[in-house]
Design a protein around this motif. Sequence first.
Motif, mmCIF file in Angstrom:
data_model
loop_
_atom_site.group_PDB
_atom_site.id
_atom_site.type_symbol
_atom_site.label_atom_id
_atom_site.label_comp_id
_atom_site.label_asym_id
_atom_site.label_seq_id
_atom_site.Cartn_x
_atom_site.Cartn_y
_atom_site.Cartn_z
ATOM 1 N N TRP A 72 -43.146 16.368 -14.412
ATOM 2 C CA TRP A 72 -42.044 16.633 -13.485
ATOM 3 C C TRP A 72 -41.828 18.131 -13.298
ATOM 4 O O TRP A 72 -41.706 18.618 -12.170
ATOM 5 N N ARG A 76 -42.466 20.894 -9.886
ATOM 6 C CA ARG A 76 -41.256 21.357 -9.192
ATOM 7 C C ARG A 76 -41.575 22.645 -8.433
ATOM 8 O O ARG A 76 -41.956 23.646 -9.021
ATOM 9 N N ASP A 142 -34.806 12.160 -10.423
ATOM 10 C CA ASP A 142 -36.070 12.175 -9.690
ATOM 11 C C ASP A 142 -36.935 10.965 -10.032
ATOM 12 O O ASP A 142 -37.629 10.426 -9.172
ATOM 13 N N ARG A 145 -35.650 8.159 -8.014
ATOM 14 C CA ARG A 145 -36.023 8.320 -6.605
ATOM 15 C C ARG A 145 -37.481 7.959 -6.360
ATOM 16 O O ARG A 145 -37.827 7.409 -5.315
#
Length: 381
Positions: A72, A76, A142, A145
Motif C-alpha cells: 500500500w 501511494r 483503501d 475501497r
Amino acid sequence: MPIYKDENKKDNPWYYSFEIKDENGKWKTIRKRGFRTKKDAEKAEISIKDAMNKGTYVQQSKLSFSEYLNNWLANRRDIKDKTKVGYKVIIEQHIAPLIGRIPLSEVNAMTIESFLTKIEEKNFSESYVRNIFKVLNKSLKDAERKQLIIRNPAALVAKPRVSKKEMLCWTPEESKQFLKAIFDHRLRIIFVLAIHSGMRMGEILGLRFCDVDLTNMKINIRNILNFKNQLQAGTKTNAGNRSISISDFVVKQLEIRRQNMLKEKAAAGDDYDDKDFVVSTKYGTPYSKAMCDAVWRRLLKKSKLKRIRFHDLRHTCASLLLSLEIHPKVVQELLGHSSIQITLDLYSHLTPNMNKDAAYAMERLLDLDDEDVQTEPESEY
C-alpha cells in the motif's frame, strides 16, 4: 447444503465449502471454517451466495497485514516524500511487530483497540498515537475501497484523543526585545520574516531573491525547503502558495541581507554556490532546518525570554495582528491557512469581543431616537 463437520475439532467444528467458477472459467473453492453450529454455517453460506448473486461479494485477501501495508505504501503517489518516510517508520517500528503477521482479512475492531492500548502504554505523545491510528485508518479504508476487505474496521474504533495544547506567543514587548537582541546576527532576516509575516520555517528557508519584489513590497511564496534540504515547488497547502505584502522595515532588512550576501559571495570566490537563497550559508548553500533550529535555540537562550518554539513566532505574528483588530480573513491569507475556519479555530481566544462588537455595530446602525421608542405597549384591541 454443502455444510460439513470437522470431527477432529471440538470447538466450532462446522464449516461450509462449495465451488464456483472464477472470471477465467476455472473452478475454485470457497470455504469458511469456525462455526459453532450447523445452522450458523448454513446462514453464513446463504449470505455469501446471496452477495455473489448481487455482485457485492468481496473475496477475502490472503495477504498478511504487513505485506498489505508495505504494498500500500509503495504504491501511494498522492503523498509527499516526508510523509511517506513517516508512514514507513510507523509501519516498521510499531504496526508490523505487533499485528503485522495477522492476515489482512482477520484484522477487526478488537485487533485495533488492543493494538492502540499497547501503543498508549509506551507513553508516546498523544499526537503521535493519533498519527499511528491515521496510518491504520487510511490503509484499511483503501483496502475496503479495493474490495480486499468487506469493511474498514478502524472506522468502528474511536480515534485517540489529542488534548488541545496551550498556544504560546510573545507580547509586542517580548517580540521587540528579541529582534533588538539579534540585530547583529547575519541571518536576523529569518526571525524578521517569521514575526512580521508569519512565514513557516520551510517557506523562509526556501525563499529566493527572485521571489521578492522589493519595488512593490511583496513576497511571492511558491517553494519550501524540504526535509532533504532540497527546494520543493509548492507549500504545505495550496493556500500556502501566496503573495504577501511587506512593510518598509522588512524591505530594508531584505536589502541589507542582499548586500551582505554579495559580500559573502565575493569573499568565497569560486567556492560560492549561488542558488539565490535569501537565507544561506556563507557559501550560498541552503540553510537546513536543523541549522536554523540550532540558531533559534541559541539566540532564544541568549535573549533570556520566555521559551517558545520557532513555530510559535508564526502564532505570535497572528496574535499581534488580531490584537490590532486586523480582520481574521486578512490574517488567514497572510498565514496561508486553507480556510478562515482554521484561523478562527486557532485564534478564537484572541477575538472574544467580535460578537460583542457585532451587537453594538448593529445597534449603532439601527439606532432609534428616544421619542421613536414607546415606553408602554399599545393595547391589543
